[in-house]
Structures are given as structure tokens and as C-alpha cells.
Design an enzyme around this catalytic site. Structure first.
Site, short mmCIF file in Angstrom:
data_model
loop_
_atom_site.label_atom_id
_atom_site.label_comp_id
_atom_site.label_asym_id
_atom_site.label_seq_id
_atom_site.Cartn_x
_atom_site.Cartn_y
_atom_site.Cartn_z
N HIS A 1 0.76 -1.25 0.01
CA HIS A 1 -0.23 -0.03 0.10
C HIS A 1 0.72 1.34 0.22
CE1 HIS A 1 -3.50 -2.48 0.79
NE2 HIS A 1 -2.83 -3.10 1.65
N TYR B 1 2.92 -6.26 10.19
CA TYR B 1 2.97 -4.97 9.83
C TYR B 1 4.10 -4.60 10.85
CZ TYR B 1 -1.94 -5.18 8.34
OH TYR B 1 -2.92 -5.64 7.57
#
Length: 335
Positions: free
Chosen positions: A59, A327
Site C-alpha cells: 500500500h 505490520y
């Protein structure tokens, strides 16, 4: 490393527990570093180091903005979630496209919305997509999918021929037209969570499973082929930021409730649209806090879907439970 980044990392460590010291905590099949390598396309030491230098991440193309969340007071008649007893709660939002290519065209169909809703004492994060079905139900299939798509058309065809969940994902995306705005997209949380019902309420039992769905107040919209042809590759950010200067972008947040027999630990399964929905509240993105450091720095941190307030718990979905550790691993590599 700056104090801001250290603070983010410290919070991430507390949230993920052993995630930073035990890369195999999620499953023996694949380690967290291996999963991040698969997403980044960095299968060896040389590519991994090169990725760190350019701060490679999924992203990559996206932007941050801000707004508020207004809970629906009626929710407390059904679910016991004290977090939603507040008035308007501040929101930090990041809208993005998928993949690690910062030059990806906005003409692609994928749209993603991540939110941080920071209450007085608790927080709630969302990681959502405009595709309601995920491409893998376990970490092994996730790794295979990410590895194969990096091989181009040949790898994609292998997935279509050998992984039904991947084929279903590609089939959905193929028929999904690009939206003219992030504000005209419906967003789904593909993973299930467990919600605590009010005692004596309509929902019986210790917990009830559900998924997040964000419905755009402006309605969904699709670009025609001719409209798409007249647009450049970078229209989404400018359109959205211009839009919210005159009128906020808004979404109604619902919890779609599971029924007996629904698969709650497999994000490749879409529940029937007839499932009951509970209105949680409304997200209003107006850019009102865009000058705040928290908003300006939001794309440097992580959105943690396992940062949950009292009354909400994670399901046993292995994809969901690997997200935070992955993450954090990606965050560390970008420092």
C-alpha cells in the site's frame, strides 16, 4: 530513529507481545519475515536489503487525512461495547492502493481504507478493502499467492488453476469497475471479530461473530470506459481532498452478524447479504485535523486491527492474527 518512530515501535511491541522475538509464533508453516518477504517480493538477502533502502512496503501509494466517528447510541441496546458510548471520536484515515509500486495507476479497481479511531481511554483500528473476499484462508496459501503473483501472468494462471480461493478473488476483482473516488467505494473488513452482547438483549450467548462493512453515504459509483480513458493515473488523491473541502466524505459503519453455520475463521468465504446488520455509527472525513502531526505522520506507522476495545475480540482467523506481527516487521524494515 526519531522519538516519534520509537514511540510507535514501543506501542507496536506492547501490542504484539512476542511478535518481535518469535517470528514463528503465528504458525510453523511460515514465519512472519517470510510472509513480509512474499508481500514485498524480497526472497533473498540482497533484495531484502535493497527493499529496506527504499523503505519498501505494501500500500505504498496513499495519503492521510482526518475526521470524526459518531457512534449510534442504539447499538448499546444490542452490544456491550463501552467504547461506543462516547460522543464524536477523532479519526485518522489513510486511503491507498494495493501493492508496493508507488506509481501504480489509480485506474486499477482496488481501493483501501484504514482508520484509527482514538477514544478517551481505548482505541479501535480498521484495515479494509473494497473486495469482500480474501484470496487465502491460511498463511501457507497466503505465502504461495504473494509469491506466485510476483511471477506475472504465469504465476497468476497457476493460482487460478490450483487455488480455488485465489480464483474466486481474481474473478471478483475482474468484474469490479474502478470508482471515481475513494468516497464512492464500499469497504469491507474481510476478517471476523467477536462482539459481546448486552445481557438480556436480542443476541444471546457469550459472543456474537460479525464483520465490518462501511457503506458510502454518497453511494457507490463506477467509471465507464470512456470516463476512465479521459483520466490520468493520479486522480484519486486530488479528487478526494478537493471533495472534502466542500462536503465531508461519509460512511455508515455496520457489523454484519454471522448465523449458525457461517464460517467465521475463513476470510475467503462471503456471508449471504441477507445477514442482519447492526448500525455502529458514521465515519465523517473532513480533513479537520490534517495539520496535526499524528495525521501527517500516519503513513509511517501501522494500523493495527487487533488493537481492540473492551467488548470486541479477535476471531481465530489465522490471517487476522498474523496481521499485526507482519505490520510490525514491515515497520521495522522501513526504519
Amino acid at each position: 530513529m526519531t522519538p516519534f518512530k520509537l514511540t510507535l515501535l514501543a506501542k507496536a511491541c506492547l501490542i504484539t507481545g512476542l511478535a518481535l522475538t518469535s517470528p514463528t509464533l503465528v504458525a510453523a508453516e511460515k514465519t512472519i519475515p517470510e510472509l513480509v518477504d512474499a508481500v514485498n517480493g524480497t526472497p533473498d538477502a540482497a533484495s531484502r536489503e535493497a527493499g529496506k533502502k527504499v523503505k519498501l512496503r505494501n500500500h505504498t501509494k496513499g495519503f492521510c487525512t482526518s475526521g470524526t466517528f459518531k457512534p449510534d447510541p442504539q447499538l448499546q441496546q444490542t452490544l456491550a461495547i463501552p467504547f461506543f458510548n462516547q460522543d464524536a471520536i477523532k479519526v485518522t484515515a489513510r486511503f491507498s492502493l494495493g501493492g508496493t509500486n508507488p506509481q501504480i495507476s489509480d485506474k486499477t479497481a482496488g481501493r483501501f481504507m484504514s482508520l484509527k479511531i482514538d477514544g478517551d481511554k481505548e482505541n479501535l483500528n480498521f484495515v479494509t478493502t473494497n473486495v469482500p473476499v480474501f484470496f487465502a484462508s491460511n498463511l501457507e496459501d497466503f505465502f504461495t499467492f504473494q509469491t506466485k503473483v510476483k511471477q506475472g501472468a504465469e504465476g497468476k494462471q497457476w493460482l487460478i488453476d490450483n487455488q480455488p480461493s485465489a480464483k474466486a478473488f481474481f474473478d471478483y476483482v475482474k468484474q469490479l469497475p474502478p470508482s471515481p473516488s475513494f468516497a464512492n467505494s464500499r469497504y469491507y473488513g474481510v476478517n471476523s471479530f467477536l462482539f459481546s452482547p448486552q445481557k438480556g438483549g436480542a443476541q444471546q450467548g457469550e459472543t456474537v461473530a460479525g464483520k465490518w462493512i462501511f457503506e458510502p453515504v454518497a453511494g457507490t459509483a463506477a467509471l465507464s470506459a470512456s470516463e476512465l480513458a479521459n483520466l490520468g493515473d493520479d486522480f484519486l488523491k486530488a479528487e478526494f481532498l478537493a471533495r472534502i473541502k466542500t462536503q465531508p466524505a461519509q460512511w455508515n459503519l455496520y457489523i454484519q452478524l454471522a448465523e449458525t453455520g457461517d464460517e467465521i475463521n475463513d476470510p475467503t468465504v462471503i456471508w449471504p447479504e441477507t445477514r442482519q446488520r447492526l448500525l455502529v455509527g458514521q465515519v465523517v472525513i473532513n480533513g479537520g485535523r490534517d495539520s496535526d502531526p499524528q495525521v501527517q505522520q500516519c503513513d509511517k506507522g501501522i494500523f493495527n486491527p487487533l488493537l481492540l476495545p473492551k467488548g470486541i475480540a479477535a476471531s481465530a482467523d489465522p490471517i487476522l492474527n498474523a496481521r499485526t506481527a507482519a505490520y510490525v516487521e514491515s515497520f521495522i524494515r522501513r526504519q
